[in-house]
Write an enzyme that holds these catalytic residues in place. Structure first.
Site, PDB file in Angstrom:
ATOM      1  N   LYS A  10       0.810  -1.214   0.000  1.00  0.00           N
ATOM      2  CA  LYS A  10       0.000   0.000   0.000  1.00  0.00           C
ATOM      3  C   LYS A  10       0.853   1.279   0.000  1.00  0.00           C
ATOM      4  O   LYS A  10       2.056   1.236   0.258  1.00  0.00           O
ATOM      5  CB  LYS A  10      -0.935  -0.018   1.208  1.00  0.00           C
ATOM      6  CG  LYS A  10      -1.963  -1.147   1.149  1.00  0.00           C
ATOM      7  CD  LYS A  10      -2.858  -1.108   2.367  1.00  0.00           C
ATOM      8  CE  LYS A  10      -3.921  -2.188   2.332  1.00  0.00           C
ATOM      9  NZ  LYS A  10      -4.799  -2.125   3.525  1.00  0.00           N
ATOM     10  N   TYR A  50     -12.529  -2.123  -4.109  1.00  0.00           N
ATOM     11  CA  TYR A  50     -13.106  -2.142  -2.762  1.00  0.00           C
ATOM     12  C   TYR A  50     -14.627  -1.998  -2.771  1.00  0.00           C
ATOM     13  O   TYR A  50     -15.227  -1.636  -1.756  1.00  0.00           O
ATOM     14  CB  TYR A  50     -12.477  -1.042  -1.904  1.00  0.00           C
ATOM     15  CG  TYR A  50     -11.040  -1.329  -1.546  1.00  0.00           C
ATOM     16  CD1 TYR A  50     -10.720  -2.343  -0.647  1.00  0.00           C
ATOM     17  CD2 TYR A  50     -10.000  -0.600  -2.107  1.00  0.00           C
ATOM     18  CE1 TYR A  50      -9.406  -2.625  -0.311  1.00  0.00           C
ATOM     19  CE2 TYR A  50      -8.678  -0.875  -1.778  1.00  0.00           C
ATOM     20  CZ  TYR A  50      -8.390  -1.887  -0.887  1.00  0.00           C
ATOM     21  OH  TYR A  50      -7.089  -2.157  -0.558  1.00  0.00           O
ATOM     22  N   ASN A 113      -1.947   0.161   6.973  1.00  0.00           N
ATOM     23  CA  ASN A 113      -1.353  -1.074   7.477  1.00  0.00           C
ATOM     24  C   ASN A 113      -0.427  -1.776   6.490  1.00  0.00           C
ATOM     25  O   ASN A 113      -0.169  -2.967   6.593  1.00  0.00           O
ATOM     26  CB  ASN A 113      -2.434  -2.021   8.009  1.00  0.00           C
ATOM     27  CG  ASN A 113      -3.414  -2.453   6.953  1.00  0.00           C
ATOM     28  OD1 ASN A 113      -3.203  -2.271   5.757  1.00  0.00           O
ATOM     29  ND2 ASN A 113      -4.514  -3.033   7.398  1.00  0.00           N
ATOM     30  N   HIS A 116      -2.089  -5.447   1.681  1.00  0.00           N
ATOM     31  CA  HIS A 116      -3.377  -6.125   1.506  1.00  0.00           C
ATOM     32  C   HIS A 116      -3.067  -7.538   1.045  1.00  0.00           C
ATOM     33  O   HIS A 116      -2.121  -7.764   0.292  1.00  0.00           O
ATOM     34  CB  HIS A 116      -4.217  -5.433   0.425  1.00  0.00           C
ATOM     35  CG  HIS A 116      -5.325  -6.302  -0.104  1.00  0.00           C
ATOM     36  ND1 HIS A 116      -6.556  -6.382   0.505  1.00  0.00           N
ATOM     37  CD2 HIS A 116      -5.357  -7.172  -1.153  1.00  0.00           C
ATOM     38  CE1 HIS A 116      -7.303  -7.249  -0.156  1.00  0.00           C
ATOM     39  NE2 HIS A 116      -6.603  -7.730  -1.168  1.00  0.00           N
ATOM     40  N   GLU A 127      -9.215 -10.978  -7.484  1.00  0.00           N
ATOM     41  CA  GLU A 127      -8.330  -9.826  -7.346  1.00  0.00           C
ATOM     42  C   GLU A 127      -7.182  -9.870  -8.351  1.00  0.00           C
ATOM     43  O   GLU A 127      -6.804  -8.832  -8.910  1.00  0.00           O
ATOM     44  CB  GLU A 127      -7.816  -9.753  -5.911  1.00  0.00           C
ATOM     45  CG  GLU A 127      -8.931  -9.424  -4.930  1.00  0.00           C
ATOM     46  CD  GLU A 127      -8.521  -9.515  -3.470  1.00  0.00           C
ATOM     47  OE1 GLU A 127      -7.401  -9.977  -3.163  1.00  0.00           O
ATOM     48  OE2 GLU A 127      -9.342  -9.112  -2.615  1.00  0.00           O
TER      49      GLU A 127
END
Length: 142
Positions: A10, A50, A113, A116, A127
């Site tokens: 990310k 998302y 965080n 993913h 995905e």
């Protein structure tokens, strides 16, 4: 069983030059990178990826975060890749993540965080095809 999973490094981790360290952790644990692309996501890409979270209050903030700077998109392959990837990443909340996991080592917060990872083989297939449609994925030769 050898399987594929999907991972994103990310923006918070890319901004701090952690791409190599994170990929190294996956490789050290037996996952092979079989597709890789650095990309600055367009808003529609983040919103589409998302979409299952669209009704949640954090959706807009999540899409803002995922489009603020480049990400590193990866398909990973190895034995039980989905479960292994999730173990290597650690809990979503870095405060609850096990020592040595990517999120314990590098995450700034629950929202930032660092990584993913797909939560099931079905999600991994969806995905991977979302981002690597029409692009070659190169399974490791046995």
């Amino acid at each position: 069983m050898t399987q594929q999973t999907f991972s994103i490094i990310k923006p918070d981790a890319v901004e701090r030059n952690l791409v190599g360290k994170i990929i190294g952790r996956f490789e050290e644990e037996g996952l092979n990178v079989v597709a890789l692309e650095m990309r600055h996501l367009a808003r529609h890409e983040a919103e589409g990826f998302y979409a299952e979270h669209k009704a949640r209050p954090f959706f807009g903030e999540l899409c803002d975060f995922m489009t603020r700077s480049p990400v590193c998109l990866m398909a990973l392959e190895g034995p039980d890749a989905v479960a292994k990837n999730r173990k290597i990443m650690g809990a979503t909340n870095p405060a609850n993540a096990d020592a040595g996991t990517i999120r314990k080592l590098f995450a700034k917060s629950v929202g930032e965080n660092s990584v993913h990872g797909s939560d099931s083989p079905e999600a991994a297939a969806r995905e991977i095809s979302y981002f690597f449609r029409g692009i070659s994925v190169y399974p490791k030769k046995k």
